[in-house]
Design a protein around this motif. Structure first.
Motif, PDB file in Angstrom:
ATOM      1  N   GLN A  81      33.327  -1.829 -10.714  1.00  0.00           N
ATOM      2  CA  GLN A  81      33.374  -2.728  -9.372  1.00  0.00           C
ATOM      3  C   GLN A  81      32.968  -2.015  -8.620  1.00  0.00           C
ATOM      4  N   ARG A  82      32.956  -0.397  -7.715  1.00  0.00           N
ATOM      5  CA  ARG A  82      32.775   0.685  -6.681  1.00  0.00           C
ATOM      6  C   ARG A  82      31.550   1.018  -6.550  1.00  0.00           C
ATOM      7  N   LEU A  83      30.323  -0.389  -6.501  1.00  0.00           N
ATOM      8  CA  LEU A  83      29.422   0.961  -6.129  1.00  0.00           C
ATOM      9  C   LEU A  83      28.102   0.455  -4.967  1.00  0.00           C
ATOM     10  N   ALA A  84      27.211   1.622  -4.945  1.00  0.00           N
ATOM     11  CA  ALA A  84      26.977   1.313  -3.591  1.00  0.00           C
ATOM     12  C   ALA A  84      25.835   1.717  -3.914  1.00  0.00           C
ATOM     13  N   ARG A  85      23.854   1.247  -3.534  1.00  0.00           N
ATOM     14  CA  ARG A  85      22.599   1.935  -3.978  1.00  0.00           C
ATOM     15  C   ARG A  85      22.534   2.959  -3.244  1.00  0.00           C
ATOM     16  N   GLY A  86      21.681   3.871  -3.265  1.00  0.00           N
ATOM     17  CA  GLY A  86      21.246   4.897  -2.417  1.00  0.00           C
ATOM     18  C   GLY A  86      19.517   4.912  -2.928  1.00  0.00           C
ATOM     19  N   ASP A  87      18.724   5.902  -2.157  1.00  0.00           N
ATOM     20  CA  ASP A  87      17.762   5.568  -2.045  1.00  0.00           C
ATOM     21  C   ASP A  87      17.026   7.561  -2.580  1.00  0.00           C
ATOM     22  N   LEU A 137      30.401   1.946   0.634  1.00  0.00           N
ATOM     23  CA  LEU A 137      31.740   2.095  -0.860  1.00  0.00           C
ATOM     24  C   LEU A 137      32.756   2.674   0.004  1.00  0.00           C
ATOM     25  N   LEU A 138      32.859   3.386   1.026  1.00  0.00           N
ATOM     26  CA  LEU A 138      34.242   3.956   2.013  1.00  0.00           C
ATOM     27  C   LEU A 138      34.942   2.093   2.693  1.00  0.00           C
ATOM     28  N   ARG A 139      34.074   1.827   3.290  1.00  0.00           N
ATOM     29  CA  ARG A 139      34.203   0.275   3.940  1.00  0.00           C
ATOM     30  C   ARG A 139      34.976  -0.466   3.171  1.00  0.00           C
ATOM     31  N   GLU A 140      33.679  -1.061   1.559  1.00  0.00           N
ATOM     32  CA  GLU A 140      34.579  -2.138   0.966  1.00  0.00           C
ATOM     33  C   GLU A 140      35.210  -1.200   0.052  1.00  0.00           C
ATOM     34  N   HIS A 141      35.556  -0.532  -0.146  1.00  0.00           N
ATOM     35  CA  HIS A 141      36.216   0.378  -1.071  1.00  0.00           C
ATOM     36  C   HIS A 141      37.169   1.333  -0.868  1.00  0.00           C
TER      37      HIS A 141
END
Length: 342
Positions: free
Chosen positions: A226-232, A245-249
């Protein structure tokens, strides 16, 4: 004596080269055009005959007769900052150039910003300006390019979206899924259990394949995905996604990042949070680009052999232009390069 057109020596012809080398005219043509379907011995004989006769292919005449431009378009649906700032593209172009060196074809770069109308690119490609095209870094909205293949040979760098790509479409891809599996397993073997993924754009198949490899590997190991963030795929995008990611997890202990450029940004974000690599957070990237070794800590990364991919793209297109049958799909294996970041 002043030389006039009547007294100038005649230019050696393709037929003269064939006679000198003791082969057919068609064989000389294949050698001149860089076809791989000629033995090294015959290639050497033809090249020696060309040197002895000082033969120079008449590109203009050949273009008029065969209606060939002897040009290939490299179509990159990205803006200039992204293209010139990512070493992945430099490696791919170098591979393409290496393969084209043995042919008469020249490469024309066409940067088409993702927000640009597709009609402009379509008109250029079908307007008699090039004989074929290589398309790299395509997005979901670029599927119209696949529809041009019946009218001109096209080779994609990377797998196009399956629902819009005909099964005969030619492409060269890295084993993105397998590379992601290997990277994630490496982190699990280091004892990491809270492994996050910094993914690429969701309109690019390569990013989705890498995300799937990460997700399936974690799930098969009984770990949460569930630990996912999307970049470009940019360094700035990597910083932003890593901070998200670090804020949420804040409990994450490992990062699998979909590109080295984004991983470079993620390392900056971890440093801002006072986290040590690899003591607090292990990091694995994807590309094995120059960004993997530019910092104090060497980045463990998946090598997708970008230069070899470029060579394979150009080779497949040249063979198609020569009228040869080619395998539609080539998948280049990936390998994990371990450094200090794990």
């Amino acid at each position: 004596m002043i030389e006039t057109p009547a007294t100038l020596p005649a230019r050696p012809t393709l037929e003269a080269v064939a006679k000198e080398a003791g082969v057919s005219r068609a064989t000389v043509s294949r050698v001149v055009n860089g076809s791989p379907k000629v033995s090294p011995e015959v290639v050497a004989a033809v090249q020696e005959a060309i040197a002895r006769l000082n033969y120079v292919p008449n590109r203009a005449a050949r273009s008029l007769v065969a209606r060939h431009t002897m040009a290939i378009a490299l179509v990159v649906p990205e803006d200039a900052h992204r293209f010139f700032g990512d070493p992945y593209f430099a490696d791919v172009v170098q591979g393409i150039s290496d393969r084209l060196d043995d042919s008469d074809y020249v490469l024309n770069l066409q940067l088409t910003h993702p927000s640009s109308p597709s009609d402009k690119t379509r008109r250029y490609l079908l307007g008699g300006n090039v004989d074929g095209a290589i398309v790299v870094s395509h997005h979901a909205g670029d599927h119209f390019l696949a529809a041009l293949d019946p009218d001109m040979p096209i080779v994609f760098g990377g797998r196009p979206f399956g629902t819009v790509a005909p099964p005969t479409l030619c492409y060269v891809d890295a084993d993105n899924h397998g590379g992601a599996v290997t990277a994630t397993r490496c982190l699990i073997e280091r004892g990491r259990t809270r492994i996050a993924h910094l993914a690429g754009p969701d309109d690019m198949p390569a990013a989705l394949d890498r995300e799937l490899g990460w997700r399936e590997t974690l799930e098969s190991a009984g770990l949460g995905a569930q630990r996912l963030a999307r970049g470009d795929f940019t360094e700035v995008g990597g910083v932003r996604a890593a901070l998200e990611l670090l804020r949420e997890h804040p409990d994450l202990d490992a990062l699998f990042v979909a590109s080295d450029l984004m991983a470079s940004g993620a390392l900056l974000a971890l440093q801002q949070h006072g986290l040590r690599v690899p003591q607090d957070v292990s990091v694995v990237g994807f590309d094995n680009s120059s960004y993997a070794t530019r910092g104090e800590i060497g980045l463990t990364t998946v090598d997708q052999h970008s230069r070899a991919m470029g060579e394979a793209m150009a080779d497949k297109l040249l063979r198609r232009l020569a009228g040869e049958q080619v395998e539609p799909v080539t998948v280049v294996p990936t390998t994990l390069v371990e450094r200090e970041s794990v």
